[in-house]
Design a protein around this motif. Structure first.
Motif, PDB file in Angstrom:
ATOM      1  N   GLY A   1       0.796  -1.224   0.000  1.00  0.00           N
ATOM      2  CA  GLY A   1       0.000   0.000   0.000  1.00  0.00           C
ATOM      3  C   GLY A   1       0.826   1.270   0.000  1.00  0.00           C
ATOM      4  N   LYS A   2       2.119   1.157   0.298  1.00  0.00           N
ATOM      5  CA  LYS A   2       2.975   2.338   0.272  1.00  0.00           C
ATOM      6  C   LYS A   2       3.287   2.724  -1.176  1.00  0.00           C
ATOM      7  N   LYS A   3       3.249   4.031  -1.444  1.00  0.00           N
ATOM      8  CA  LYS A   3       3.669   4.517  -2.758  1.00  0.00           C
ATOM      9  C   LYS A   3       5.193   4.603  -2.757  1.00  0.00           C
ATOM     10  N   VAL A   4       5.807   4.093  -3.827  1.00  0.00           N
ATOM     11  CA  VAL A   4       7.264   4.054  -3.912  1.00  0.00           C
ATOM     12  C   VAL A   4       7.734   4.996  -5.020  1.00  0.00           C
ATOM     13  N   ILE A   5       8.643   5.902  -4.626  1.00  0.00           N
ATOM     14  CA  ILE A   5       9.292   6.797  -5.588  1.00  0.00           C
ATOM     15  C   ILE A   5      10.759   6.400  -5.661  1.00  0.00           C
ATOM     16  N   LEU A   6      11.247   6.189  -6.854  1.00  0.00           N
ATOM     17  CA  LEU A   6      12.663   5.871  -7.052  1.00  0.00           C
ATOM     18  C   LEU A   6      13.363   7.128  -7.542  1.00  0.00           C
ATOM     19  N   TYR A   7      14.363   7.608  -6.762  1.00  0.00           N
ATOM     20  CA  TYR A   7      15.140   8.777  -7.162  1.00  0.00           C
ATOM     21  C   TYR A   7      16.497   8.285  -7.613  1.00  0.00           C
ATOM     22  N   ALA A   8      16.787   8.415  -8.927  1.00  0.00           N
ATOM     23  CA  ALA A   8      18.010   7.865  -9.510  1.00  0.00           C
ATOM     24  C   ALA A   8      18.721   8.921 -10.354  1.00  0.00           C
ATOM     25  N   PRO A   9      19.485   9.810  -9.709  1.00  0.00           N
ATOM     26  CA  PRO A   9      20.251  10.811 -10.470  1.00  0.00           C
ATOM     27  C   PRO A   9      21.482  10.189 -11.118  1.00  0.00           C
ATOM     28  N   THR A  10      21.939  10.805 -12.189  1.00  0.00           N
ATOM     29  CA  THR A  10      23.094  10.271 -12.904  1.00  0.00           C
ATOM     30  C   THR A  10      24.395  10.756 -12.276  1.00  0.00           C
ATOM     31  N   PHE A  11      25.499  10.238 -12.810  1.00  0.00           N
ATOM     32  CA  PHE A  11      26.841  10.586 -12.334  1.00  0.00           C
ATOM     33  C   PHE A  11      27.336  11.816 -13.082  1.00  0.00           C
ATOM     34  N   ARG A  12      27.882  12.783 -12.344  1.00  0.00           N
ATOM     35  CA  ARG A  12      28.461  13.980 -12.955  1.00  0.00           C
ATOM     36  C   ARG A  12      29.971  13.868 -12.836  1.00  0.00           C
TER      37      ARG A  12
ATOM     38  N   THR B   1       4.345   7.447   1.640  1.00  0.00           N
ATOM     39  CA  THR B   1       5.294   7.425   0.512  1.00  0.00           C
ATOM     40  C   THR B   1       6.701   7.075   0.993  1.00  0.00           C
ATOM     41  N   ILE B   2       7.366   6.257   0.227  1.00  0.00           N
ATOM     42  CA  ILE B   2       8.762   5.873   0.475  1.00  0.00           C
ATOM     43  C   ILE B   2       9.593   6.308  -0.730  1.00  0.00           C
ATOM     44  N   VAL B   3      10.771   6.883  -0.467  1.00  0.00           N
ATOM     45  CA  VAL B   3      11.693   7.245  -1.546  1.00  0.00           C
ATOM     46  C   VAL B   3      12.894   6.305  -1.495  1.00  0.00           C
ATOM     47  N   LEU B   4      13.118   5.598  -2.578  1.00  0.00           N
ATOM     48  CA  LEU B   4      14.316   4.775  -2.729  1.00  0.00           C
ATOM     49  C   LEU B   4      15.385   5.623  -3.424  1.00  0.00           C
ATOM     50  N   LEU B   5      16.490   5.864  -2.747  1.00  0.00           N
ATOM     51  CA  LEU B   5      17.588   6.636  -3.332  1.00  0.00           C
ATOM     52  C   LEU B   5      18.558   5.682  -4.001  1.00  0.00           C
TER      53      LEU B   5
ATOM     54  N   LEU C   1       9.181   7.500 -11.086  1.00  0.00           N
ATOM     55  CA  LEU C   1      10.634   7.623 -11.187  1.00  0.00           C
ATOM     56  C   LEU C   1      11.011   9.106 -11.245  1.00  0.00           C
ATOM     57  N   ILE C   2      11.983   9.501 -10.407  1.00  0.00           N
ATOM     58  CA  ILE C   2      12.590  10.831 -10.519  1.00  0.00           C
ATOM     59  C   ILE C   2      14.027  10.625 -10.988  1.00  0.00           C
ATOM     60  N   THR C   3      14.371  11.215 -12.107  1.00  0.00           N
ATOM     61  CA  THR C   3      15.738  11.110 -12.616  1.00  0.00           C
ATOM     62  C   THR C   3      16.114  12.423 -13.270  1.00  0.00           C
ATOM     63  N   ASP C   4      17.260  12.460 -13.927  1.00  0.00           N
ATOM     64  CA  ASP C   4      17.686  13.680 -14.612  1.00  0.00           C
ATOM     65  C   ASP C   4      18.117  13.347 -16.036  1.00  0.00           C
ATOM     66  N   TYR C   5      19.387  12.904 -16.185  1.00  0.00           N
ATOM     67  CA  TYR C   5      19.916  12.610 -17.517  1.00  0.00           C
ATOM     68  C   TYR C   5      20.352  11.153 -17.621  1.00  0.00           C
TER      69      TYR C   5
ATOM     70  N   ILE D   1       9.438  11.894 -13.612  1.00  0.00           N
ATOM     71  CA  ILE D   1       9.688  13.318 -13.356  1.00  0.00           C
ATOM     72  C   ILE D   1      11.170  13.574 -13.574  1.00  0.00           C
ATOM     73  N   PHE D   2      11.484  14.622 -14.335  1.00  0.00           N
ATOM     74  CA  PHE D   2      12.879  14.953 -14.626  1.00  0.00           C
ATOM     75  C   PHE D   2      13.298  16.156 -13.773  1.00  0.00           C
TER      76      PHE D   2
END
Length: 888
Positions: free
Chosen positions: A715-726, A751-755, A793-797, A812-813
Motif C-alpha cells: 500500500g505504500k507509494k514508492v518513488i525511485l530517485y536515480a540521479p546520474t553521475f556527474r 510514501t517511500i523514496v528509494l535513493l 521515477l525521478i531522474t535527470d539525464y 519526473i525529470f
C-alpha cells in the motif's frame, strides 16, 4: 605607381604593407628579394607614411622588375585598406602578406607555395617566430606536426592562431567568398582569419618557421596591438570578436564559439588583465562595463570552468560585474593586500568571496591552493633543541582562527620524522632522537579539516639564519640545498659512524625497491601469465562481468539466467570486485577481478559477456567470442562524439572495440549512435536489452522479494530517485543529500523514496544516516528489480528513463543543472522537447507533481510515444534472441 612589364604572371603575390617603417622596411623587402623562389611578384602598399618609408621603397625597387609600389594618398589608420589594395593589384593564383617591419625566412615563399600546390588546400599555415623570444603556449598544439587537408571544425585549436601573415591563400578562394579585410576595423586579423578558417574547404599546417615578427618593446610610437592602455584599443579588440561571433552564428558554426571564446579568454582578455594595475580609474570603469556586456552576449558561463584557476576566477568576476572583488583578486595574485578578506570556505572547498555570487556558482571561484607566506624568526639551535618563532600568513583569509599548523622535520631516506610543538607561536623540536642525515622542514596547514602539506623552501621565507652547533659526536647545522629546500643537517664526526649510517640508508633503499617489485608482482607473475596464455580455450566456458565486477546485474545477469535455465552444458565464471559478497546464484565459479585466477579464466573461456570493458585485462585470442552487452540507451554523448574526447581516450576505446564480436542494441536509434560513437563496424544484435525482459514479464515473486528486502509495507507509494553521475563534480552527491533531506520533510507517511545513486558514488553514502521516508537502495545490485515496485521515477539525464519507459509509468525529470550538463556532456536529443515527463529546474516543482500526481497524466501521450520509439522491440524475449545468435 611604379610599373613593370612581365611576360607571365607569377603564381604567388606577396603583399607588403608599410607605414612609417623607415627603420625596417628595407629589411622586409630584402627578405623577399633573396627568396629561394624567384618567380614571385611583390606589391608594396605605402599607407601614406610621414617619414622616409616611401622614398626607401622607391629606391629599393627601382631595379627590381617584379617589385612595384602603390602609394595611398591618405593614411587608412590600419592594416585592412593597404592589404585589400595589394590584393586588388595582384593577379596571381596565391597571395601572402608581410608587414613592413617584419621579414620572411629565406625559403618561406617556396615552402609555402609548394605546400599549397601539393595539398590543394585553400589555406596553408606556417610557424611564426617572435623576435622577443616569446612563444605562444598553443604553438606546439598546432604546429607539432604536419597536418594535411584538415578542417577547422575537426581541429578547432587552429582558432588560436589568428594571424593572417603566416599563411598562403588561394586567390580563387578569397574571390569566391569575397573575403577581404574589413576596413575601419583594428584587430582585423581576428575577423579575417576566423572567417577564412570556417569558409575554407581544407587547411594544411606545416611545422616550419616562415615568418619573423619584429617585437619592439620600447618603441616611441607603439603598434596598435601594444596600445592597450588606451580604452579605444580594448573597444577595437571587442568589436573584432563581435564581428566574428556574428559571422560564425550566421554561417551555422555557433557550436564552435566556445573554442573561439576560449582563445579570447586565454589570449586577448589576458593581455588587458595583465595591464590592469597600470591603468587609471576611468579606464577601469569603462573596461568593466565593456567586458561584462560582451561576456553576456554569446558566452556560456560554464565555458570558464575549463580554464586555469586564476583565469576562471577572473572571467567569472568580470561576468558578474563585481569590480571590487575583481580588483581584490588581481591584488591577491600579485601578493598585494586586498581591501576585503576574500578567501573563505563553504564546507566543501575554498573560494574567492564575492557578495554577488549565488551559492550554486561558488565553484567558479574555487581556490585550490590558498596563498600563504611563511616566516621563521629568532631561530635558536642547540645540541638537543631547535626553536623558532613561526608566522604563517594566509593571504586574504577570512577566518584564520580555524587554521591549525603542524611543523615537521622529516628524513625521507630513513623515514624518520620529528614533530614540533607549538607554544604560543614558538615552535620547539626535541632533537634527542635526531639521526644522522638531512631533515627537511615540512608544514601541514589544516583548513577546517582540509589538510595541505607544504615542503618549505627558502624562497617562501622572509629569511633563514645559518647556525652550526658542534657536539662530541655530531655536527648539527641549518642548511639550504641546491633545490632551495631548507632543514637541519646532522653529520657524525667519526668516519666509521658515517659509513654505518650511509650503509643503513642504502639498505633501506634496496628493501624499498624490493618491496615495490613484490607489489608490482614482478617477473614471476609475468612468467606465469605467459604460460597460462598458452593453455587451450575451453569451448563451454563463459566468463561474465557487470559494472567492472561491482554488481550481479544488468544484461550479463539476464543472459546468464537464461543460459542457466536452458540446461546448456556450460561452465559459468563471474568476475567480482568482492568475491565473498557477490550475490550470484547457481553453480558458478567466482573470481576476483584482476587476480591471476581471473587472468586464467579469461584466457581460457570461449565466451566473454560484459557491459563495460575487460579486454585490457587479458589479450583476447582469435577463437574467443566477446559479447559486449553495453549498459544503457545513449542520451549523453560518448566515445568519439564527446567534444572533449582526448586521443588517449580514443586509443583506449579502440583497443576495446576491436575485440568485440557482438554488440547488443535496444533499438534502431541506439544502433546508429553506437556505431558512430564507438566507430564500431562489427555485428550489432538489435534484440532489445535482456535486462528488460523482467520489466515485460513483471514476476510477482520478484516484487515481493524487493519489498521484503527493504521492509516496505503493502500500500505504500514508492518513488525511485536515480540521479546520474556527474564526472566533472565528484561531490555532486552533496546536492542529492541536501535534496533528499528536504524531500523527507515534505512527503507524506504513505510514501517511500528509494535513493539510487550511480554505482561509482554508492560507497560514498553507505555510512550516512538518511532521514525518514528515505531508503538507501544504492547498493542493491539490480535496479531492474527496483523498477518493478516503483510508482514514480525521478531522474535527470540517466539512461534509466529508457528502461523504465517499458512500464509506461510516470517519470519526473529533476534537471537543476541542465545547462551545465549540456556543456560538459552534451546530448543526442533535445531533452526539453522529447522528455516523457515534466522538466523541473528546482525541488519545489518536483514536489508539486508528487503532491498532485494527477498532473502527470498530461504526459501520457508523450510517454506512450517515447516508449514506442525506444522500447518498441522489448517483448520479454531479448535474452533468448541473444543466446540463439551468439551461443551456437
Amino acid at each position: 605607381m611604379s610599373n613593370f612589364e612581365q611576360k607571365q604572371t607569377p603564381e604567388l603575390t606577396v603583399v607588403v604593407i608599410a607605414y612609417n617603417n623607415e627603420l625596417y622596411v628595407e629589411e622586409a623587402l630584402e627578405s623577399l628579394y633573396h627568396q629561394t623562389l624567384k618567380d614571385i611578384e611583390v606589391v608594396v602598399v605605402n599607407d601614406c607614411s610621414k617619414d622616409r618609408t616611401g622614398e626607401i621603397i622607391e629606391e629599393y625597387i627601382a631595379d627590381k622588375p617584379n617589385f612595384r609600389v602603390v602609394h595611398l594618398e591618405t593614411n587608412s589608420g590600419g592594416c585592412s585598406v593597404p592589404r585589400n589594395t595589394g590584393i586588388l593589384h595582384s593577379d596571381s593564383k596565391y597571395v601572402m602578406f608581410l608587414d613592413g617591419d617584419d621579414w620572411y625566412t629565406s625559403n618561406a615563399c617556396e615552402v609555402m607555395l609548394n605546400a599549397a600546390k601539393r595539398t590543394g588546400s585553400d589555406i596553408v599555415a606556417g610557424q611564426v617566430i617572435r623576435t622577443n623570444n616569446y612563444e605562444t603556449w598553443y604553438k606546439n598544439q598546432i604546429y607539432s606536426r604536419e597536418r594535411t587537408n584538415i578542417n577547422v571544425r575537426e581541429f578547432p585549436e587552429l582558432i588560436f592562431d589568428s594571424l593572417s601573415v603566416n599563411k598562403i591563400y588561394k586567390r580563387e578562394f578569397l574571390d569566391r567568398n569575397n573575403l577581404r579585410f574589413q576596413e575601419g576595423l583594428h584587430y582585423e586579423d581576428v575577423l579575417f582569419t576566423g572567417q577564412a578558417y570556417f569558409l575554407a574547404n581544407s587547411i594544411s599546417i606545416i611545422p616550419v618557421p616562415i615568418y619573423y615578427w619584429r617585437v619592439v618593446e620600447n618603441a616611441k610610437v607603439k603598434s596598435i596591438t601594444n596600445q592597450r592602455q588606451d580604452i579605444k584599443n580594448f573597444i577595437n579588440r571587442i568589436n573584432s570578436h563581435r564581428f566574428l561571433d556574428k559571422f560564425m552564428i550566421d554561417n551555422g558554426d555557433a557550436i564552435y564559439l566556445s573554442h573561439k571564446n576560449n582563445k579570447f579568454f586565454r589570449h586577448d582578455l589576458r593581455l588587458y588583465v595583465n595591464d590592469y594595475l597600470d591603468v587609471d580609474e576611468d579606464y577601469k570603469a569603462q573596461f568593466h562595463q565593456l567586458i561584462q556586456e560582451y561576456l553576456h552576449e554569446n558566452i556560456n558561463k560554464y565555458e570558464f570552468i575549463k580554464l586555469a584557476e586564476d583565469l576562471r576566477i577572473i572571467c567569472y568576476l568580470l561576468y558578474l560585474g563585481d569590480q571590487a572583488a575583481f580588483e581584490d583578486y588581481i591584488h591577491y595574485l600579485h601578493d598585494l593586500p586586498t581591501k576585503e578578506l576574500r578567501i573563505t570556505h563553504n564546507g566543501d572547498f575554498y573560494y574567492f568571496k564575492s557578495d554577488m555570487v549565488p551559492k550554486e556558482d561558488q565553484k567558479f571561484l574555487k581556490v585550490t591552493n590558498p596563498k600563504f607566506e611563511i616566516g621563521i624568526d629568532d631561530l635558536q639551535l642547540s645540541e638537543n633543541n631547535l626553536k623558532f618563532n613561526s608566522n604563517v600568513d594566509l593571504k586574504s583569509f577570512e577566518d584564520k582562527e580555524v587554521v591549525l599548523y603542524q611543523w615537521e622535520l622529516r628524513n625521507k631516506s630513513l623515514k624518520h620524522s620529528i614533530f614540533g610543538k607549538n607554544k604560543d607561536g614558538r615552535i620547539e623540536f626535541d632533537l634527542h632522537n635526531l639521526l644522522p642525515g638531512n631533515y627537511y622542514f615540512y608544514l601541514t596547514i589544516n583548513f577546517l579539516g582540509k589538510a595541505k602539506e607544504v615542503l618549505v623552501k627558502y624562497d617562501m621565507l622572509n629569511k633563514m639564519e645559518y647556525i652550526k652547533v658542534e657536539s662530541n659526536k655530531y655536527s648539527i647545522s641549518t642548511f639550504v640545498n641546491e633545490k632551495n629546500m631548507i632543514g637541519i643537517k646532522n653529520r657524525p664526526h667519526s668516519e666509521l659512524t658515517d659509513i654505518y649510517w650511509k650503509t643503513r640508508k642504502r639498505l633501506r633503499k634496496f628493501r624499498s625497491k624490493r618491496n615495490k617489485n613484490k607489489k608490482n608482482n614482478g617477473l614471476l607473475t609475468r612468467a606465469v601469465k605467459k604460460l597460462l596464455y598458452k593453455l587451450p580455450v575451453k569451448k563451454n566456458w563463459v566468463l561474465f562481468e557487470s559494472q567492472m565486477g561491482k554488481q550481479f546485474s544488468d544484461n550479463p545477469k539476464y543472459i546468464y539466467e537464461e543460459l542457466k535455465n536452458s540446461n546448456k552444458n556450460y561452465k559459468y565464471i563471474w568476475s567480482c570486485e568482492n568475491v565473498n559478497e557477490f550475490p550470484v546464484e547457481g553453480n558458478v565459479t567466482k573470481v576476483k577481478r584482476g587476480s591471476l585466477k581471473h587472468y586464467y579464466y579469461m584466457t581460457r573461456s570461449k565466451y566473454w559477456v560484459d557491459n563495460q570493458g575487460i579486454s585490457h585485462l587479458a589479450p583476447k585470442k582469435k577463437e574467443q567470442i566477446y559479447l559486449q552487452t553495453w549498459h544503457g540507451t545513449p542520451l549523453k554523448k560518448m566515445g568519439a562524439d564527446k567534444d572533449n574526447a582526448t586521443p588517449a581516450e580514443m586509443k583506449k576505446l579502440q583497443s576495446q572495440t576491436k575485440n568485440w564480436n557482438y554488440f547488443i542494441s535496444p533499438n534502431p536509434y541506439s544502433t546508429k549512435i553506437f556505431k558512430k560513437a564507438f566507430k564500431y563496424t562489427g555485428n550489432v544484435l538489435e534484440t532489445g536489452y535482456p535486462r528488460n525482459d523482467l520489466l515485460v514479464q513483471q514476476p510477482e515473486q520478484i516484487k515481493k522479494k524487493v519489498k521484503n528486502h527493504f521492509n516496505i509495507p503493502e500500500g505504500k507509494k514508492v518513488i525511485l530517485y536515480a540521479p546520474t553521475f556527474r564526472d566533472w563534480n565528484e561531490n555532486s552527491y552533496f546536492d542529492t543529500l541536501r535534496d533528499i533531506n528536504k524531500l523527507s520533510k515534505e512527503i507524506n507517511d504513505d510514501t517511500i523514496v528509494l535513493l539510487r545513486l550511480h554505482y561509482l558514488l554508492a560507497s560514498k553514502i553507505s555510512q550516512i544516516q538518511l532521514p525518514g521516508h528515505i531508503i538507501n537502495a544504492s547498493s542493491y545490485s539490480d535496479i531492474q528489480e527496483l523498477y518493478l515496485i516503483t510508482d514514480i521515477l525521478i531522474t535527470d539525464y540517466s539512461s534509466v528513463m529508457f528502461d523504465y519507459a517499458v512500464l509506461k509509468r510516470p517519470i519526473i525529470f529533476y534537471c537543476y543543472d541542465l545547462d551545465e550538463y549540456l556543456y560538459y556532456r552534451g546530448m543526442y536529443f533535445d531533452l526539453k522537447e522529447d522528455a516523457p515527463g515534466p522538466i523541473c529546474t528546482n525541488l519545489e516543482e518536483v514536489l508539486q507533481f508528487i503532491r498532485q500526481p494527477e498532473q502527470l497524466d498530461a504526459y501520457k501521450n508523450k510517454l506512450e510515444q517515447f516508449s514506442k520509439t525506444y522500447c518498441g522491440i522489448e517483448d520479454g524475449q531479448a535474452s533468448k534472441r541473444v543466446i540463439e545468435q551468439v551461443f551456437k
